[in-house]
Design an enzyme around this catalytic site. Structure first.
Site, mmCIF file in Angstrom:
data_model
loop_
_atom_site.group_PDB
_atom_site.id
_atom_site.type_symbol
_atom_site.label_atom_id
_atom_site.label_comp_id
_atom_site.label_asym_id
_atom_site.label_seq_id
_atom_site.Cartn_x
_atom_site.Cartn_y
_atom_site.Cartn_z
ATOM 1 N N HIS A 273 5.259 26.535 2.912
ATOM 2 C CA HIS A 273 4.763 27.884 2.649
ATOM 3 C C HIS A 273 4.006 28.001 1.343
ATOM 4 C CE1 HIS A 273 8.548 27.353 0.612
ATOM 5 N NE2 HIS A 273 8.377 28.432 -0.078
ATOM 6 N N CYS A 274 3.885 26.927 0.570
ATOM 7 C CA CYS A 274 3.251 27.050 -0.753
ATOM 8 C C CYS A 274 2.169 26.013 -1.015
ATOM 9 C CB CYS A 274 4.315 26.963 -1.853
ATOM 10 S SG CYS A 274 5.318 28.459 -2.014
ATOM 11 N N ILE A 275 2.521 24.743 -1.018
ATOM 12 C CA ILE A 275 1.604 23.707 -1.488
ATOM 13 C C ILE A 275 0.277 23.681 -0.730
ATOM 14 C CG2 ILE A 275 1.317 21.254 -1.981
ATOM 15 C CD1 ILE A 275 4.301 21.025 -2.294
ATOM 16 N N ASP A 278 -1.453 27.664 -1.740
ATOM 17 C CA ASP A 278 -1.712 28.210 -3.076
ATOM 18 C C ASP A 278 -3.060 27.821 -3.668
ATOM 19 O OD1 ASP A 278 0.762 29.210 -2.681
ATOM 20 O OD2 ASP A 278 1.707 28.323 -4.439
#
Length: 434
Positions: A273-275, A278
Site C-alpha cells: 500500500h505504500c512503496i 508514494d
C-alpha cells in the site's frame, strides 16, 4: 481549548472516531480502545462493520480475542452512520489513497471523509489525517473543506494535523502499538494535543514536527528511499544476469560491511500500500513546482518493468527445456505482495500472472494465504508431487515460509526462484534465481 483537551486525554475522557477500518484503521481503533478510550469505527462497507461488531477479526495485525473483548465491553463499536462523528472528540482518517488509471493520486476517499466530518464537526474536536498523501494535503485540501462545511475555524475551534500511518503487515516485532509516530499539526497547540493523544495510546516514540507538510513529506521519504534502493538492486540484478554473476551472493558479501551499507533485495516488482505508490504522489506534486524527480522516476520505471523481465527470464528457462511459453503449464508460487500475509494490494505476482497468460501460458497458482484473487482464479488446494510433476515451470513470486520447498525441488522440472527463498536447498540442478 488546548488545556481542556489535554486534561480530557489525561483522564481518558476523549471519545475516539476512526474512519476506515482496514489495515491501518482497525489496528488503530483497537489500540485506542485498549488504552481506555471509548472508540467508534466508521466504514462505508457494512460487512466490515458487522464483523467488527461481532468481534470477528479480518486483519492480521489484530488479535481476535482483543477485538471480541473490546466489543463485548462496549468500549469499541463500528457503524456506517457518520452522524456519530458529532459524539467524538478525536477523529483519525485512515482511508485508502490509491492511484487512478493515469497513475495520479486518487484522494477522493480523503475528500469524501472530510466532507462527512465537516457535516458533524463540533468545537474542541481533533482531526488527524493518517492516510499517505502528497505534501500539502492537510492544509490545502482538508482544512478548507472542514472550515467551509462546519463554519468553524481551524486552530481556534478545532485542531487539525497529519500523522502518517506506519503499518507493516506481518511484521512480528513492530505493530501499531510500538512503532514510533510522527505528528505535525497546524499550529503548535494542535501538534502538542495530537502528540499527547498518541502518547496516551502508543509505546513508541512520538516525534513532533513543525507542520503537516513536513510529516507528509517524511512519509513519502520513508517509502521513496526504499523504492529507489530496490530499483538500484533490480537494475544491478539485470546486469549481473548478463555478466553471469549471482546478485544474491553479491548482496550477502556487501552486507558484511558494518557501516555505510544497507541490504536491499531484488524481486518480481513492488507491492503493498505504500512503496509502489508514494513516489508517484511525490513526482506528481513536484511538477506543480516545475521540478522533475529524475532519480525517483528512473527507479519507478525499473521496478515497474520487473514483472515483464521475470516473464522474459521464465521464457528463457522454458526454451532451455525445449518448451515454448505458449501452452506451457506454469505454477506461480505465492500471490501476496510479501511473505506470510494475505494482502495482494499492488502485488507484482498478479502482474506476472497477467503477462504469462497474455503470452499464452496456462497458469495456475498456489498460495496458502490467498485462496482466491480478484480475477476469480483460485489457488490449487494443495502442493503435491503430481501437481508439481505436470508443471513445465514453477515460478516463485512470494517467499512464504509455510511452503514445502524441498518437495518443490524434488518434483518440479524447472524452478525460477525470484525471491531466493530456496537458498538453503542443496540440490539445485533445477533451480534458477533472479
Amino acid at each position: 481549548m488546548k488545556q481542556k483537551l489535554l486534561n480530557k486525554i489525561a483522564n481518558k475522557e476523549i471519545k475516539v472516531g476512526v474512519i476506515g477500518l482496514g489495515y491501518v484503521g482497525l489496528p488503530l481503533a483497537v489500540e485506542k480502545a485498549k488504552a481506555g478510550f471509548k472508540t467508534i469505527g466508521f466504514d462505508i462497507q457494512p460487512q466490515k462493520v458487522e464483523m467488527v461488531n461481532q468481534g470477528r477479526n479480518y486483519i492480521g495485525d489484530v488479535v481476535e480475542g482483543d477485538l471480541k473483548s473490546l466489543v463485548q465491553s462496549e468500549i469499541l463499536l463500528a457503524t456506517t452512520d457518520f452522524s456519530f462523528i458529532k459524539n467524538v472528540d478525536f477523529v483519525a482518517i485512515c482511508v485508502p489513497t490509491p492511484l487512478d488509471e493515469h497513475q495520479q493520486p486518487d484522494i477522493s476517499y480523503v475528500e469524501a471523509s472530510a466532507k462527512e466530518i465537516a457535516k458533524y464537526l463540533t468545537e474542541e474536536t481533533i482531526v488527524v489525517l493518517e492516510s499517505t498523501t502528497y505534501p500539502g494535503t492537510t492544509e490545502e485540501l482538508l482544512k478548507p473543506i472542514l472550515e467551509e462545511g462546519s463554519g468553524l475555524v481551524c486552530g481556534q475551534d478545532f485542531y487539525l494535523g497529519f500523522s502518517p500511518e506506519r503499518v507493516d503487515p506481518g511484521n512480528l516485532i513492530y505493530k501499531t502499538k510500538n512503532t514510533p509516530k510522527v505528528v505535525g499539526g497546524i499550529g503548535q497547540d494542535a501538534t502538542e494535543v495530537i502528540a499527547a493523544m498518541y502518547r496516551a495510546v502508543l509505546d513508541g516514540e512520538v516525534k513532533e514536527v513543525s507542520c503537516p507538510a513536513v510529516a507528509e513529506m517524511e512519509k513519502i521519504l520513508e517509502n521513496t528511499y526504499r523504492n529507489v534502493n530496490i530499483g538500484l538492486i533490480n537494475e544491478l540484478t539485470m546486469l549481473c544476469d548478463r555478466m553471469g554473476i549471482n546478485i544474491w551472493e553479491v548482496i550477502d558479501a556487501a552486507k558484511t560491511k558494518p557501516y555505510g551499507f544497507q541490504a536491499f533485495y531484488p524481486g518480481p516488482g513492488l507491492g503493498g500500500h505504500c512503496i509502489p505508490l508514494d513516489p508517484y504522489y511525490l513526482s506528481w506534486k513536484a511538477r506543480e513546482y516545475g521540478f522533475h524527480t529524475s532519480m525517483i522516476e528512473s527507479s519507478m520505471m525499473i521496478n515497474d518493468r520487473m514483472p515483464e523481465y521475470c516473464v522474459m527470464r521464465a521464457s528463457k528457462i522454458l526454451n532451455r527445456h525445449k518448451k515454448a511459453m505458449g501452452g506451457a503449464q506454469i505454477l506461480v508460487l505465492g500471490v501476496a505482495y510479501k511473505q506470510d500475509i494475505d494482502d495482494c494490494r499492488e502485488s507484482p505476482a498478479l502482474r506476472v500472472i497477467d503477462v504469462l497468460q497474455r503470452e499464452g501460458a496456462i497458469v495456475s497458482y498456489y498460495d496458502p494465504w490467498v485462496p482466491k484473487i480478484k480475477t476469480g482464479m483460485e489457488s490449487i488446494p494443495e502442493l503435491t508431487k503430481d501437481v508439481l510433476g505436470k508443471m513445465d515451470l514453477v515460478l516463485i513470486t512470494t517467499a512464504h515460509t509455510n511452503v514445502d520447498y524441498e518437495l518443490v525441488q524434488k518434483y518440479a522440472k524447472a524452478i525460477f526462484d525470484t525471491k531466493n527463498v530456496m537458498k538453503d536447498i542443496k540440490a539445485r540442478d533445477n533451480i534458477e534465481v533472479l
